[in-house]
Design a protein around this motif. Structure first.
Motif, short mmCIF file in Angstrom:
data_model
loop_
_atom_site.label_atom_id
_atom_site.label_comp_id
_atom_site.label_asym_id
_atom_site.label_seq_id
_atom_site.Cartn_x
_atom_site.Cartn_y
_atom_site.Cartn_z
N GLY A 198 31.18 69.65 31.25
CA GLY A 198 31.57 68.18 31.35
C GLY A 198 32.60 67.83 30.55
N ASN A 199 33.57 68.39 30.00
CA ASN A 199 34.29 68.08 28.94
C ASN A 199 35.80 68.27 29.20
N ASP A 200 36.42 67.22 29.22
CA ASP A 200 37.88 67.17 29.52
C ASP A 200 38.84 67.79 28.48
N GLN B 206 33.86 63.80 26.92
CA GLN B 206 32.99 64.16 27.95
C GLN B 206 33.15 63.18 29.30
N VAL B 207 32.96 63.94 30.26
CA VAL B 207 33.23 63.28 31.50
C VAL B 207 31.97 63.36 32.48
N ALA B 208 31.31 64.19 32.04
CA ALA B 208 30.25 64.27 33.06
C ALA B 208 29.10 64.87 32.38
N HIS B 209 27.95 64.84 32.97
CA HIS B 209 26.59 65.56 32.38
C HIS B 209 26.64 67.09 32.25
N GLN B 210 25.90 67.44 31.35
CA GLN B 210 25.73 68.85 31.13
C GLN B 210 24.39 69.38 31.85
N ASP B 211 24.29 70.51 32.03
CA ASP B 211 22.76 71.09 32.51
C ASP B 211 22.44 72.43 31.48
N ASP C 286 30.01 59.26 24.70
CA ASP C 286 30.84 58.97 25.89
C ASP C 286 29.88 58.58 26.93
N PHE D 194 27.44 60.33 28.54
CA PHE D 194 26.91 61.13 29.41
C PHE D 194 25.89 62.19 28.83
#
Length: 285
Positions: A70-72, A78-83, A137, A139
């Protein structure tokens, strides 16, 4: 990438430096040419800390490490959630199994602890905790607390007199055998508050003291009686690793299945502060 190698790599002692990722990968101290975690769901053998995630916190002998995903890379935001998959699952597995992680710091990380150029191998660390959190960020991220094997974990402040003792070990950590922990075990006669199991050994009964809000940074849970559960080893590991969590009314939930599987037994002269339960539940929600 199979065939995990935990621990030191022959020929590359602590302090070894590498001018670039290619040289680092060739040494096998950290094998991927890209990516901060060398690992998969079976475990993680090494990580790189180089300022790639805004949520990383480096304290030298202790690191609060942000998981992968999820990192740019261009903005380091951070641009998305992590799993909890891939290398993140590997680091969580290290906590359960106790395997050490090689830590490599790169230029771009915290100036107090990072090399000015290239990469440097900074020794073996142990994963002592992992949890989910809301990143800077906005997320959801996975965070991992790593402590150097060469340093004793810091003692937290106590709500009552004294501090948790320290002893040297192959992997040094706080000893969860304070007077308060023993008192909680005695209240329940060393029976697990979840399954009522009592283990008998030649040296007497055995149980684990589980701190609901974890001790040490960044959680800073208190060494107080309203933060301690008496659990059998099985339920201690499940609780510590996020396999189960406890609700407001002391319901025990299976994290993966999302269903109630029991209730915590509570003695009349013992209680757990709801704030500690809510905090613990938030770590794996």
């Amino acid at each position: 990438m199979s065939g995990r190698t935990y621990g030191e790599i022959s020929g590359f002692p602590v302090g070894s430096t590498f001018p670039n990722r290619a040289k680092l990968a060739a040494s096998k101290v950290h094998r991927p040419l890209q990516g901060g975690i060398c690992g998969g769901k079976d475990g993680a053998e090494s990580i790189v800390v180089s300022g790639g995630y805004v949520d990383d916190d480096d304290y030298g002998d202790e690191i609060i490490y942000t998981g992968q995903g999820g990192n740019d890379p261009s903005s380091k935001r951070q641009v998305a959630h992590q799993d909890l998959t891939l290398g993140n699952a590997g680091l969580a597995r290290n906590q359960v199994e106790g395997n050490p992680v090689r830590v490599i710091r790169g230029a771009g990380g915290d100036l107090s602890f990072s090399p000015s150029t290239g990469f440097r191998y900074d020794g073996l660390f142990r994963v002592v905790d992992h949890w989910r959190a809301d990143g800077k960020d906005g997320f959801r991220i996975w965070r991992f607390r790593l402590v150097s094997l060469d340093n004793v974990d810091r003692a937290p402040a106590r709500e009552e007199t004294g501090t948790a003792p320290h002893v040297p070990a192959v992997i040094q950590r706080l000893v969860h055998s304070t007077a308060l922990a023993v008192k909680v075990k005695q209240i329940y006669e060393y029976r697990c508050q979840i399954c009522d199991t009592r283990l008998e050994t030649p040296a007497g009964p055995y149980a684990e003291a589980a701190y609901v809000r974890p001790l040490g940074r960044p959680h800073n849970g208190p060494d107080s009686i309203n933060n301690i559960l008496c659990l059998c080893p099985n339920h201690y590991v499940l609780f510590d690793a996020g396999g189960i969590w406890i609700g407001e009314h002391l319901e025990v939930f299976d994290t993966a299945a999302g269903r109630q599987i029991g209730t915590v037994r509570m003695a009349a002269d013992h209680g757990i502060a709801w704030g500690h339960l809510a905090y613990r539940a938030s770590l794996h929600a």
